[in-house]
Write a protein that holds these residues in place. Structure first.
Motif, PDB file in Angstrom:
ATOM      1  N   PHE A  34       0.829  -1.208   0.000  1.00  0.00           N
ATOM      2  CA  PHE A  34       0.000   0.000   0.000  1.00  0.00           C
ATOM      3  C   PHE A  34       0.865   1.260   0.000  1.00  0.00           C
ATOM      4  O   PHE A  34       0.581   2.220  -0.716  1.00  0.00           O
ATOM      5  N   GLU A  35       1.923   1.240   0.828  1.00  0.00           N
ATOM      6  CA  GLU A  35       2.817   2.401   0.877  1.00  0.00           C
ATOM      7  C   GLU A  35       3.558   2.573  -0.457  1.00  0.00           C
ATOM      8  O   GLU A  35       3.737   3.684  -0.938  1.00  0.00           O
ATOM      9  N   LEU A  36       3.972   1.447  -1.041  1.00  0.00           N
ATOM     10  CA  LEU A  36       4.682   1.512  -2.312  1.00  0.00           C
ATOM     11  C   LEU A  36       3.772   2.024  -3.418  1.00  0.00           C
ATOM     12  O   LEU A  36       4.215   2.772  -4.301  1.00  0.00           O
ATOM     13  N   MET A  37       2.488   1.645  -3.361  1.00  0.00           N
ATOM     14  CA  MET A  37       1.542   2.141  -4.359  1.00  0.00           C
ATOM     15  C   MET A  37       1.393   3.654  -4.255  1.00  0.00           C
ATOM     16  O   MET A  37       1.407   4.362  -5.266  1.00  0.00           O
ATOM     17  N   MET A  38       1.304   4.160  -3.027  1.00  0.00           N
ATOM     18  CA  MET A  38       1.145   5.602  -2.838  1.00  0.00           C
ATOM     19  C   MET A  38       2.417   6.366  -3.208  1.00  0.00           C
ATOM     20  O   MET A  38       2.376   7.320  -3.981  1.00  0.00           O
ATOM     21  N   ILE A  39       3.529   5.928  -2.668  1.00  0.00           N
ATOM     22  CA  ILE A  39       4.778   6.667  -2.871  1.00  0.00           C
ATOM     23  C   ILE A  39       5.318   6.456  -4.283  1.00  0.00           C
ATOM     24  O   ILE A  39       5.637   7.416  -4.997  1.00  0.00           O
ATOM     25  N   GLY A  40       5.429   5.179  -4.688  1.00  0.00           N
ATOM     26  CA  GLY A  40       5.948   4.886  -6.026  1.00  0.00           C
ATOM     27  C   GLY A  40       5.041   5.417  -7.115  1.00  0.00           C
ATOM     28  O   GLY A  40       5.510   5.992  -8.107  1.00  0.00           O
ATOM     29  N   ALA A 175       9.523  13.552   0.755  1.00  0.00           N
ATOM     30  CA  ALA A 175       8.281  14.280   1.021  1.00  0.00           C
ATOM     31  C   ALA A 175       7.063  13.412   0.723  1.00  0.00           C
ATOM     32  O   ALA A 175       6.070  13.439   1.457  1.00  0.00           O
ATOM     33  N   LEU A 176       7.137  12.618  -0.349  1.00  0.00           N
ATOM     34  CA  LEU A 176       6.030  11.710  -0.650  1.00  0.00           C
ATOM     35  C   LEU A 176       5.897  10.637   0.427  1.00  0.00           C
ATOM     36  O   LEU A 176       4.793  10.180   0.735  1.00  0.00           O
ATOM     37  N   GLY A 177       7.026  10.242   1.014  1.00  0.00           N
ATOM     38  CA  GLY A 177       6.980   9.301   2.123  1.00  0.00           C
ATOM     39  C   GLY A 177       6.263   9.896   3.326  1.00  0.00           C
ATOM     40  O   GLY A 177       5.511   9.207   4.026  1.00  0.00           O
ATOM     41  N   GLY A 205       2.826   0.773  10.683  1.00  0.00           N
ATOM     42  CA  GLY A 205       2.568   0.744   9.242  1.00  0.00           C
ATOM     43  C   GLY A 205       2.665   2.122   8.624  1.00  0.00           C
ATOM     44  O   GLY A 205       3.160   2.286   7.501  1.00  0.00           O
ATOM     45  N   ALA A 206       2.199   3.159   9.366  1.00  0.00           N
ATOM     46  CA  ALA A 206       2.288   4.529   8.855  1.00  0.00           C
ATOM     47  C   ALA A 206       3.747   4.964   8.715  1.00  0.00           C
ATOM     48  O   ALA A 206       4.128   5.630   7.743  1.00  0.00           O
ATOM     49  N   LEU A 207       4.576   4.571   9.685  1.00  0.00           N
ATOM     50  CA  LEU A 207       5.991   4.949   9.639  1.00  0.00           C
ATOM     51  C   LEU A 207       6.746   4.259   8.503  1.00  0.00           C
ATOM     52  O   LEU A 207       7.818   4.720   8.101  1.00  0.00           O
ATOM     53  N   VAL A 208       6.207   3.146   8.014  1.00  0.00           N
ATOM     54  CA  VAL A 208       6.820   2.487   6.866  1.00  0.00           C
ATOM     55  C   VAL A 208       6.865   3.449   5.671  1.00  0.00           C
ATOM     56  O   VAL A 208       7.804   3.423   4.870  1.00  0.00           O
ATOM     57  N   GLY A 209       5.853   4.320   5.566  1.00  0.00           N
ATOM     58  CA  GLY A 209       5.834   5.292   4.469  1.00  0.00           C
ATOM     59  C   GLY A 209       7.021   6.232   4.524  1.00  0.00           C
ATOM     60  O   GLY A 209       7.685   6.477   3.514  1.00  0.00           O
ATOM     61  N   THR A 210       7.305   6.769   5.731  1.00  0.00           N
ATOM     62  CA  THR A 210       8.468   7.650   5.884  1.00  0.00           C
ATOM     63  C   THR A 210       9.756   6.905   5.550  1.00  0.00           C
ATOM     64  O   THR A 210      10.632   7.413   4.829  1.00  0.00           O
ATOM     65  N   PHE A 211       9.876   5.685   6.090  1.00  0.00           N
ATOM     66  CA  PHE A 211      11.069   4.871   5.807  1.00  0.00           C
ATOM     67  C   PHE A 211      11.229   4.626   4.311  1.00  0.00           C
ATOM     68  O   PHE A 211      12.319   4.786   3.751  1.00  0.00           O
ATOM     69  N   LEU A 212      10.136   4.239   3.658  1.00  0.00           N
ATOM     70  CA  LEU A 212      10.224   3.868   2.253  1.00  0.00           C
ATOM     71  C   LEU A 212      10.617   5.054   1.382  1.00  0.00           C
ATOM     72  O   LEU A 212      11.426   4.916   0.458  1.00  0.00           O
TER      73      LEU A 212
END
Length: 289
Positions: A34-40, A175-177, A205-212
């Motif tokens: 889900f994070e990869l879909m949003m960020i990528g 920033a997208l993360g 799970g939310a912090l995975v976005g920042t990490f990614l």
């Protein structure tokens, strides 16, 4: 090969260290799609928005340079010097014969001996256009040198567009993360009545976005942009060698001196050896005789 090794090492050290420290991969793997879909997806969309179709295709082709490395090898520089040596000798001894090579390089037996050079349109055009200028009796070699310098600068700036585009994406990924992480926090706040163990997983799970976002920016896309730039700049030495040799020719230096000027101005790690080049030039002289 070294590019693949670098990617493996990045993933191995980051996630290996995380696991060794007692981290659990389950929460990352659960949130990753889900994070990869949003960020990528946002990164790709921004890339498409900021570039035209030609630039997108250009960048796609240049990404392969991360793994292939520079196009021109040391033996190509040696072959280029041999080709220029032969052209200069022909131009000085029989300008009419030289004109046949310059005006129709695809049908030239001389260019045909060096198929890798013949296959590069910019290199062939640079040689032929400059040799044509010499045949027009230019009385100011510095003017020709300035024209060549501007031409190569323009070509380099165009070639580096893919590197700039990738670097722009890398700069935006953190920033997208954060955007993805904020959305995860919003989702978590909507479930604030859940028990702590569930909220903990949701915040993780939310912090995975920042990490990614940070990981992709500084671990992959940024290094890709830097490597593409490095390869393009190194391949640029091939065209600079053409300029050095042909400008020396306009100054009416001896053919051997023109070639040595080019050889000396080539970076050491791709510079043909003196003895190796001398043997190759002797072969060129024998073929001419």
């Amino acid at each position: 090969m070294i590019g693949i090794f670098g990617i493996v090492m990045i993933f191995g050290m980051v996630f290996g260290g995380y696991i060794a420290a007692g981290g659990k991969m389950a929460i990352i793997l659960h949130s990753l799609p889900f994070e990869l879909m949003m960020i990528g997806g946002a990164a790709v969309g921004a890339f498409l928005l900021g570039n035209d179709l030609a630039a997108v295709k250009h960048t796609g082709r240049d990404i392969a340079k991360v793994f292939r490395g520079p196009k021109w090898k040391p033996e190509d520089y040696r072959d280029l010097l041999c080709l220029l040596f032969a052209l200069i000798r022909i131009a000085r001894s029989n300008p009419v014969d030289a004109e046949s090579h310059i005006e129709d390089p695809d049908g030239s037996a001389l260019f045909g001996k060096y198929p890798r050079i013949l296959g590069d349109r910019e290199a062939v055009d640079l040689i032929c256009d400059t040799m044509r200028s010499a045949s027009m009796n230019y009385d100011d070699p510095h003017q020709v040198e300035e024209v060549l310098e501007k031409r190569m600068e323009t070509n380099l700036n165009h070639a580096l567009h893919s590197s700039h585009a990738l670097q722009t994406v890398a700069d935006g990924l953190p920033a997208l993360g954060i955007v993805a992480a904020v959305l995860g926090v919003i989702k978590t706040m909507g479930s604030i009545d859940q028990p702590p163990e569930i909220l903990g997983k949701m915040i993780g799970g939310a912090l995975v976005g920042t990490f990614l976002g940070v990981f992709l920016a500084y671990g992959l896309v940024g290094p890709f942009a830097a490597r593409v730039r490095s390869v393009i700049e190194e391949d640029g030495h091939f065209y600079q060698l053409i300029r050095e040799v042909l400008v020396a020719n306009l100054h009416n230096h001896a053919a051997a001196i023109c070639i040595e000027v080019g050889r000396q101005n080539t970076p050491a790690h791709i510079r043909p050896g003196f003895t190796d080049l001398e043997d190759a030039l002797k072969s060129v002289k024998q073929d001419a005789a």
